[in-house]
Scaffold this motif. Structure first.
Motif, PDB file in Angstrom:
ATOM      1  N   LYS A   1      41.498  36.490  36.130  1.00  0.00           N
ATOM      2  CA  LYS A   1      40.480  35.566  36.639  1.00  0.00           C
ATOM      3  C   LYS A   1      39.717  36.118  37.848  1.00  0.00           C
ATOM      4  O   LYS A   1      38.783  35.471  38.339  1.00  0.00           O
ATOM      5  CB  LYS A   1      41.139  34.239  37.043  1.00  0.00           C
TER       6      LYS A   1
ATOM      7  N   GLN B   1      47.084  34.302  50.873  1.00  0.00           N
ATOM      8  CA  GLN B   1      45.645  34.525  50.904  1.00  0.00           C
ATOM      9  C   GLN B   1      45.209  35.421  52.062  1.00  0.00           C
ATOM     10  O   GLN B   1      44.175  36.098  51.971  1.00  0.00           O
ATOM     11  CB  GLN B   1      44.903  33.178  50.969  1.00  0.00           C
TER      12      GLN B   1
ATOM     13  N   MET C   1      43.211  29.112  40.477  1.00  0.00           N
ATOM     14  CA  MET C   1      42.327  30.084  39.830  1.00  0.00           C
ATOM     15  C   MET C   1      41.933  29.659  38.419  1.00  0.00           C
ATOM     16  O   MET C   1      40.918  30.112  37.879  1.00  0.00           O
ATOM     17  CB  MET C   1      42.999  31.456  39.791  1.00  0.00           C
TER      18      MET C   1
ATOM     19  N   PHE D   1      48.620  29.386  43.523  1.00  0.00           N
ATOM     20  CA  PHE D   1      47.378  30.165  43.499  1.00  0.00           C
ATOM     21  C   PHE D   1      46.862  30.309  42.072  1.00  0.00           C
ATOM     22  O   PHE D   1      45.655  30.216  41.821  1.00  0.00           O
ATOM     23  CB  PHE D   1      47.611  31.536  44.134  1.00  0.00           C
ATOM     24  N   GLU D   2      47.766  30.514  41.144  1.00  0.00           N
ATOM     25  CA  GLU D   2      47.363  30.609  39.737  1.00  0.00           C
ATOM     26  C   GLU D   2      46.721  29.308  39.275  1.00  0.00           C
ATOM     27  O   GLU D   2      45.679  29.307  38.600  1.00  0.00           O
ATOM     28  CB  GLU D   2      48.575  30.933  38.864  1.00  0.00           C
TER      29      GLU D   2
ATOM     30  N   THR E   1      47.779  36.342  34.817  1.00  0.00           N
ATOM     31  CA  THR E   1      46.762  35.291  34.703  1.00  0.00           C
ATOM     32  C   THR E   1      45.800  35.338  35.877  1.00  0.00           C
ATOM     33  O   THR E   1      44.574  35.239  35.717  1.00  0.00           O
ATOM     34  CB  THR E   1      47.428  33.905  34.629  1.00  0.00           C
ATOM     35  N   ILE E   2      46.348  35.500  37.090  1.00  0.00           N
ATOM     36  CA  ILE E   2      45.505  35.587  38.287  1.00  0.00           C
ATOM     37  C   ILE E   2      44.571  36.789  38.194  1.00  0.00           C
ATOM     38  O   ILE E   2      43.366  36.690  38.450  1.00  0.00           O
ATOM     39  CB  ILE E   2      46.381  35.671  39.552  1.00  0.00           C
ATOM     40  N   THR E   3      45.129  37.945  37.819  1.00  0.00           N
ATOM     41  CA  THR E   3      44.334  39.170  37.731  1.00  0.00           C
ATOM     42  C   THR E   3      43.184  39.028  36.739  1.00  0.00           C
ATOM     43  O   THR E   3      42.071  39.512  36.979  1.00  0.00           O
ATOM     44  CB  THR E   3      45.235  40.352  37.326  1.00  0.00           C
TER      45      THR E   3
ATOM     46  N   CYS F   1      39.203  29.383  45.982  1.00  0.00           N
ATOM     47  CA  CYS F   1      40.657  29.287  46.190  1.00  0.00           C
ATOM     48  C   CYS F   1      41.069  29.915  47.517  1.00  0.00           C
ATOM     49  O   CYS F   1      41.945  29.406  48.208  1.00  0.00           O
ATOM     50  CB  CYS F   1      41.397  29.951  45.033  1.00  0.00           C
TER      51      CYS F   1
ATOM     52  N   LEU G   1      37.445  32.680  42.769  1.00  0.00           N
ATOM     53  CA  LEU G   1      38.324  33.342  43.730  1.00  0.00           C
ATOM     54  C   LEU G   1      37.985  32.910  45.153  1.00  0.00           C
ATOM     55  O   LEU G   1      38.882  32.593  45.943  1.00  0.00           O
ATOM     56  CB  LEU G   1      38.176  34.858  43.578  1.00  0.00           C
TER      57      LEU G   1
ATOM     58  N   PHE H   1      50.684  41.759  42.610  1.00  0.00           N
ATOM     59  CA  PHE H   1      49.691  40.743  42.971  1.00  0.00           C
ATOM     60  C   PHE H   1      48.551  41.332  43.791  1.00  0.00           C
ATOM     61  O   PHE H   1      47.366  41.066  43.538  1.00  0.00           O
ATOM     62  CB  PHE H   1      50.370  39.613  43.738  1.00  0.00           C
TER      63      PHE H   1
ATOM     64  N   LEU I   1      52.606  31.828  44.440  1.00  0.00           N
ATOM     65  CA  LEU I   1      51.889  32.442  43.327  1.00  0.00           C
ATOM     66  C   LEU I   1      51.543  31.415  42.266  1.00  0.00           C
ATOM     67  O   LEU I   1      50.448  31.433  41.689  1.00  0.00           O
ATOM     68  CB  LEU I   1      52.721  33.575  42.719  1.00  0.00           C
TER      69      LEU I   1
END
Length: 575
Positions: free
Chosen positions: A176, A467, A444, A440-441, A172-174, A452, A449, A553, A437
């Protein structure tokens, strides 16, 4: 159990006195029925064939306290045994069904509540509080209060230990990630934000110094303490010795001209700006040994990132802001030496450039913009309108910057071992990575980016500093104001394997002159600084699962970094 119940019921139906020992001995055989007829005044312990001649303990059932000093072992015939068995089976079945109903209700309640408060992993509707735009609203709050104000509900993340579940978060993070170009603020906007700083630091500097130096008039006299209000001297006891020395020699280093006194002020020629736990201390210690290099009186002033905002330690909240004069005082030792060279007759005759250069090494300079949210009120969608590099560039467009980086996975583990206070373990590190994580998700999903990465609330909430390892995000923002040839990026892995090579790169980058073999050996062969503590080494490496998670990550960020620097070594595939 059925027989025991019948026995107690039979006993309770009468207020007569019975012999418990009769029943204990009669129940195991076919005479147990005689036990139930063993009642009334006709019973006699002396005549009873079982009780005769024995010391008996009576059992009273007539509403008085029962005193049992024996254990009843109940044995039944086959008919009664089967009745008890079926009764037991029914009881267990009912208990099991009842337990399943209760468990279902509890799980349903938890799922509904979790969905409402954003506790589930399958969807992440976590929302941070609105980004603060007016710092005056928070004058009476400490930073810990801010954290509580924005802090999300505590999460039980013990169920996300398995790799596939956390991989979904990383995916999900990737999805975004967008490396968006930042809009650089103009000079007038910066002046409005920091008018005092611009009133102290001039536009032009001395031409015969590599450092940005200038003379300012000093209006005190020989009895005046020039460091009486310096915040570094007031708040840090370990620096008072340095300032005591500076007081003693201060007057001797003033420049006297036409009944006026002037002091030389300097800013650093170069900055070691990052990153923490990447070998910056070792680089600093080696550079200090160079005869032409001088550093600030304090290794890590953290002025650009924290002290100018009044932050000493985040947990202590805000103090009075350190004015720029306090920061400049830290370079007085170097300024005194430069002053001596500039005023020497030989220098005047030759007109040569002063070769001494000043450095400053705060490992927070590259990444720590957390304080912006409390001071700059024109944020755009949660992104800081002004960054540290904007102000440094405004005063020193020719500054040189050195960055030392390390495999972000190993950097994070080293960071955890150094800063975690108690209960350190590889399992605890894994839990903290998983929770960070998740946080952070959640950010995001709602913000960019950059928003955050520079989010003070998020950074304070994360148990480990994920971070800090997002090197390329910070580097791209520095490249919006500084040219690429003004930034030297090194790898700790290369420095550890070949100190001589990396130090030569630094010397060349800073335009430092050649050294004698003895001087070079002193710099390159000294032992490494700030190695891992023995108690931390005993903990061993992180769990393989944790390493795999962190590799996933950081991978897209490392890929972008390698593209920007045109060097695949920054993929960290071999470590």
């Amino acid at each position: 159990m059925a027989v025991l119940g019948s026995l107690i019921q039979e006993f309770n139906s009468s207020n007569m006195r019975y012999c418990i020992n009769c029943c204990i001995h009669l129940l195991p055989n076919d005479l147990h029925r005689q036990c139930f007829r063993c009642r009334g005044p006709n019973h006699n312990n002396q005549k009873c064939p079982v009780c005769k001649g024995e010391n008996k303990i009576p059992l009273y059932t007539d509403s008085k306290q029962m005193k049992l000093l024996a254990v009843l072992e109940v044995r039944t015939d086959h008919r009664e045994s089967w009745n008890g068995f079926f009764c037991l089976r029914k009881g267990k079945l009912c208990s099991l069904i009842f337990g399943l109903i209760i468990m279902t209700l509890v799980m349903a309640s938890y799922i509904l509540t979790g969905a409402k408060h954003g506790l589930l992993l399958i969807s992440s509707p976590f929302h941070y509080g609105a980004f603060a735009s007016n710092p005056s609203l928070m004058d009476n709050e400490s930073l810990s209060d801010m954290k509580d104000h924005y802090q999300p509900s505590k999460m039980n993340i013990s169920y996300v230990k398995d790799y596939p579940s956390i991989k979904l978060i990383i995916d999900t993070i990737t999805s975004k990630i967008e490396f968006m170009t930042r809009q650089r603020p103009d000079l007038e906007e910066l002046r409005k934000q920091e008018p005092h700083m611009f009133s102290v630091i001039p536009n032009k500097f001395l031409p015969n110094s590599k450092n940005p130096c200038w003379y300012e008039e000093y209006k005190g006299n020989t009895t005046t303490d020039p460091y009486a209000t310096n915040s570094y001297a007031l708040y840090s006891k370990r620096f008072r010795t340095i300032f005591d020395y500076l007081r003693k020699v201060f007057w001797n280093h003033l420049y006297h001209y036409k009944d006026k006194h002037y002091r030389l002020r300097c800013l650093p020629h170069f900055y070691i700006i990052g990153q923490p736990k990447c070998g910056t201390t070792d680089l600093y210690d080696r550079l200090r040994l160079h005869p032409d290099v001088r550093f600030s009186a304090i290794k890590e002033p953290h002025w650009w990132t924290r002290k100018r905002f009044g932050i000493i330690r985040l947990r202590d909240g805000f103090h009075d802001r350190y004015p720029v004069e306090d920061y400049l005082d830290l370079f007085d030792l170097a300024a005194h030496q430069i002053q001596g060279v500039l005023q020497s007759e030989a220098a005047k005759e030759r007109g040569k450039m002063n070769n001494i250069i000043i450095g400053e090494a705060s490992a927070s300079t590259m990444w720590d913009n957390n304080a912006w949210i409390f001071f700059y009120d024109n944020s755009t969608e949660g992104e800081p309108p002004f960054l540290i590099q904007d102000f440094i560039h405004a005063f020193q467009p020719n500054a040189k910057l050195i960055i030392m980086l390390r495999d972000p996975v190993e950097r994070l583990y080293s960071d955890y071992l150094y800063f975690a206070s108690a209960n350190k373990s590889v399992e605890d590190f894994h839990e903290k990575v998983a929770e960070s994580l998740q946080l952070f998700e959640n950010c995001m999903l709602d913000y960019s980016l950059r928003a955050c990465v520079y989010n003070n609330t998020l950074n304070n909430a994360m148990p480990v500093r994920l971070q800090v390892g997002l090197y390329v995000v910070y580097l791209l923002d520095w490249l919006t104001v500084f040219d690429k040839d003004q930034i030297l990026v090194l790898r700790l892995e290369d420095h550890a394997s070949n100190v001589k090579y990396t130090m030569h790169m630094v010397f060349q980058f800073l335009d430092l002159g050649p050294l004698s073999e003895k001087q070079e050996a002193l710099i390159t062969k000294s032992p490494a600084s700030n190695t891992r503590r023995p108690e931390d080494r005993s903990l061993g490496p992180m769990l393989p699962t944790t390493k795999a998670i962190l590799r996933d990550f950081y991978r897209p960020f490392n890929t972008k970094l390698a593209q920007v620097l045109f060097d695949d070594a920054f993929l960290w595939k071999r470590t």
